[in-house]
Design a protein around this motif. Sequence first.
Motif, PDB file in Angstrom:
ATOM      1  N   SER A  92       0.819  -1.204   0.000  1.00 21.27           N
ATOM      2  CA  SER A  92       0.000   0.000   0.000  1.00 21.27           C
ATOM      3  C   SER A  92       0.854   1.255   0.000  1.00 21.27           C
ATOM      4  O   SER A  92       0.565   2.229  -0.710  1.00 21.27           O
ATOM      5  CB  SER A  92      -0.936   0.004   1.217  1.00 21.27           C
ATOM      6  N   SER A  93       1.931   1.227   0.772  1.00 27.19           N
ATOM      7  CA  SER A  93       2.826   2.384   0.846  1.00 27.19           C
ATOM      8  C   SER A  93       3.458   2.666  -0.522  1.00 27.19           C
ATOM      9  O   SER A  93       3.519   3.824  -0.966  1.00 27.19           O
ATOM     10  CB  SER A  93       3.922   2.135   1.884  1.00 27.19           C
ATOM     11  N   VAL A  94       3.908   1.620  -1.202  1.00 29.42           N
ATOM     12  CA  VAL A  94       4.519   1.786  -2.525  1.00 29.42           C
ATOM     13  C   VAL A  94       3.500   2.325  -3.522  1.00 29.42           C
ATOM     14  O   VAL A  94       3.782   3.261  -4.288  1.00 29.42           O
ATOM     15  CB  VAL A  94       5.104   0.451  -3.024  1.00 29.42           C
ATOM     16  N   MET A  95       2.295   1.775  -3.498  1.00 27.43           N
ATOM     17  CA  MET A  95       1.274   2.202  -4.449  1.00 27.43           C
ATOM     18  C   MET A  95       0.847   3.648  -4.207  1.00 27.43           C
ATOM     19  O   MET A  95       0.640   4.428  -5.150  1.00 27.43           O
ATOM     20  CB  MET A  95       0.069   1.264  -4.375  1.00 27.43           C
ATOM     21  N   LYS A  96       0.749   4.053  -2.932  1.00 28.27           N
ATOM     22  CA  LYS A  96       0.380   5.436  -2.617  1.00 28.27           C
ATOM     23  C   LYS A  96       1.491   6.396  -3.044  1.00 28.27           C
ATOM     24  O   LYS A  96       1.221   7.500  -3.528  1.00 28.27           O
ATOM     25  CB  LYS A  96       0.095   5.573  -1.125  1.00 28.27           C
ATOM     26  N   ALA A  97       2.742   5.985  -2.834  1.00 31.01           N
ATOM     27  CA  ALA A  97       3.869   6.820  -3.240  1.00 31.01           C
ATOM     28  C   ALA A  97       3.871   7.022  -4.754  1.00 31.01           C
ATOM     29  O   ALA A  97       4.085   8.137  -5.251  1.00 31.01           O
ATOM     30  CB  ALA A  97       5.187   6.177  -2.799  1.00 31.01           C
ATOM     31  N   MET A  98       3.607   5.946  -5.503  1.00 30.46           N
ATOM     32  CA  MET A  98       3.597   6.046  -6.964  1.00 30.46           C
ATOM     33  C   MET A  98       2.430   6.889  -7.461  1.00 30.46           C
ATOM     34  O   MET A  98       2.556   7.631  -8.432  1.00 30.46           O
ATOM     35  CB  MET A  98       3.575   4.658  -7.584  1.00 30.46           C
ATOM     36  N   LYS A  99       1.285   6.806  -6.777  1.00 31.09           N
ATOM     37  CA  LYS A  99       0.156   7.652  -7.163  1.00 31.09           C
ATOM     38  C   LYS A  99       0.491   9.128  -6.934  1.00 31.09           C
ATOM     39  O   LYS A  99       0.164   9.987  -7.765  1.00 31.09           O
ATOM     40  CB  LYS A  99      -1.100   7.282  -6.375  1.00 31.09           C
ATOM     41  N   ALA A 100       1.155   9.429  -5.819  1.00 28.10           N
ATOM     42  CA  ALA A 100       1.563  10.807  -5.551  1.00 28.10           C
ATOM     43  C   ALA A 100       2.521  11.300  -6.626  1.00 28.10           C
ATOM     44  O   ALA A 100       2.443  12.451  -7.083  1.00 28.10           O
ATOM     45  CB  ALA A 100       2.204  10.898  -4.172  1.00 28.10           C
ATOM     46  N   CYS A 101       3.418  10.421  -7.059  1.00 24.76           N
ATOM     47  CA  CYS A 101       4.378  10.765  -8.108  1.00 24.76           C
ATOM     48  C   CYS A 101       3.671  11.035  -9.429  1.00 24.76           C
ATOM     49  O   CYS A 101       3.938  12.033 -10.104  1.00 24.76           O
ATOM     50  CB  CYS A 101       5.387   9.622  -8.261  1.00 24.76           C
ATOM     51  N   ALA A 102       2.737  10.162  -9.805  1.00 20.55           N
ATOM     52  CA  ALA A 102       1.998  10.329 -11.060  1.00 20.55           C
ATOM     53  C   ALA A 102       1.136  11.586 -11.016  1.00 20.55           C
ATOM     54  O   ALA A 102       1.036  12.320 -12.012  1.00 20.55           O
ATOM     55  CB  ALA A 102       1.135   9.102 -11.334  1.00 20.55           C
ATOM     56  N   ASP A 103       0.517  11.847  -9.864  1.00 22.35           N
ATOM     57  CA  ASP A 103      -0.309  13.054  -9.723  1.00 22.35           C
ATOM     58  C   ASP A 103       0.540  14.314  -9.888  1.00 22.35           C
ATOM     59  O   ASP A 103       0.122  15.286 -10.540  1.00 22.35           O
ATOM     60  CB  ASP A 103      -0.996  13.076  -8.357  1.00 22.35           C
ATOM     61  N   LYS A 104       1.727  14.314  -9.299  1.00 18.84           N
ATOM     62  CA  LYS A 104       2.625  15.462  -9.427  1.00 18.84           C
ATOM     63  C   LYS A 104       3.056  15.650 -10.873  1.00 18.84           C
ATOM     64  O   LYS A 104       3.133  16.779 -11.376  1.00 18.84           O
ATOM     65  CB  LYS A 104       3.854  15.254  -8.547  1.00 18.84           C
ATOM     66  N   SER A 105       3.326  14.546 -11.567  1.00 19.58           N
ATOM     67  CA  SER A 105       3.695  14.614 -12.974  1.00 19.58           C
ATOM     68  C   SER A 105       2.580  15.241 -13.805  1.00 19.58           C
ATOM     69  O   SER A 105       2.824  16.082 -14.670  1.00 19.58           O
ATOM     70  CB  SER A 105       4.029  13.217 -13.497  1.00 19.58           C
ATOM     71  N   ARG A 106       1.335  14.848 -13.513  1.00 25.15           N
ATOM     72  CA  ARG A 106       0.187  15.422 -14.229  1.00 25.15           C
ATOM     73  C   ARG A 106       0.067  16.917 -13.963  1.00 25.15           C
ATOM     74  O   ARG A 106      -0.198  17.710 -14.865  1.00 25.15           O
ATOM     75  CB  ARG A 106      -1.105  14.695 -13.831  1.00 25.15           C
ATOM     76  N   ASP A 107       0.277  17.300 -12.705  1.00 23.60           N
ATOM     77  CA  ASP A 107       0.177  18.711 -12.342  1.00 23.60           C
ATOM     78  C   ASP A 107       1.221  19.550 -13.063  1.00 23.60           C
ATOM     79  O   ASP A 107       0.972  20.682 -13.485  1.00 23.60           O
ATOM     80  CB  ASP A 107       0.356  18.884 -10.829  1.00 23.60           C
ATOM     81  N   MET A 108       2.438  18.996 -13.215  1.00 17.64           N
ATOM     82  CA  MET A 108       3.518  19.720 -13.886  1.00 17.64           C
ATOM     83  C   MET A 108       3.234  19.939 -15.361  1.00 17.64           C
ATOM     84  O   MET A 108       3.770  20.861 -15.982  1.00 17.64           O
ATOM     85  CB  MET A 108       4.841  18.969 -13.712  1.00 17.64           C
ATOM     86  N   SER A 109       2.403  19.085 -15.936  1.00 18.93           N
ATOM     87  CA  SER A 109       2.114  19.167 -17.369  1.00 18.93           C
ATOM     88  C   SER A 109       1.008  20.167 -17.694  1.00 18.93           C
ATOM     89  O   SER A 109       0.754  20.449 -18.850  1.00 18.93           O
ATOM     90  CB  SER A 109       1.722  17.781 -17.901  1.00 18.93           C
TER      91      SER A 109
END
Length: 268
Positions: free
Chosen positions: A250-267
């Motif tokens: 769960s920790s890994v999946m939440k971390a990756m979702k935060a990363c993907a969300d940040k990537s979307r925001d940067m775009s």
Amino acid sequence: MNRKIGFIGSGNMGGAMIGGIIRANLVAKEEIYVSDISEKSLEKVKEKYGVNTTTDNTVVASTCDVIVLSVKPQFYPVVISGIKDVVKDDVIIVVIAAGQSSDAVKELFGKELKVAKAMPNTPALVGEGMAAIAPSKNMTQEEIDDIVAIFNSFGKSEVVAEPLMDAVTAVSGSSPAYVYMFIEAMADAAVLEGMARPQAYKFAAQAVLGAAQMVLQTGKHPGELKDMVCSPGGTTIAAVEKLEETGFRSSVMKAMKACADKSRDMSK
């Protein structure tokens, strides 16, 4: 490959790409051009690889058939404004910065160009990179194959649809940081058990490397490989049970979702 390849920016990733291209004999070093505002950085690149160097981005832009924009995303507008009027009509622009979509880059150039959006990662520095490549629809298969060959020269690559780039950022682009934390945590635990730290890092890092190669070379599901290590009532299943209890997956999946969300925001 019958193309001149240019790099605007001579940082770590650009250097890793240049080294891979030369080692794979994709093009001769004389066919590679690098520009940078730092003469000191250019001297290092020239000494290490023997490629053409210049402080003038327009030299690279007007000469090369493939141009890798190897600069920070915030510098894209100023760099592109300085080269957009001199690039070749059939140039391929390779974008390796997070937060820069193909459409955004085309808009900065003010014309329809061939753009390959790519997401490499830092293991490229040791020839074990993983990159995703999203080619624009106006690229031919031969052009796509050439870009894939460049990224395969310092690791592995896959062609993906550009909307998947946020997922790629999470699972590949940023993930070496998660793995380094995992290695560090395992080494700390080994030190707690009395092992010397340099030896602990070696055991932990080689275990991660070997496990990754098992996934890639056997083609077996990671869960199946995990089960092969877990003997009934043994040490490994005891460790796995504790990882499940403390929310490892769960920790890994939440971390990756935060990363993907940040990537979307940067775009945006």
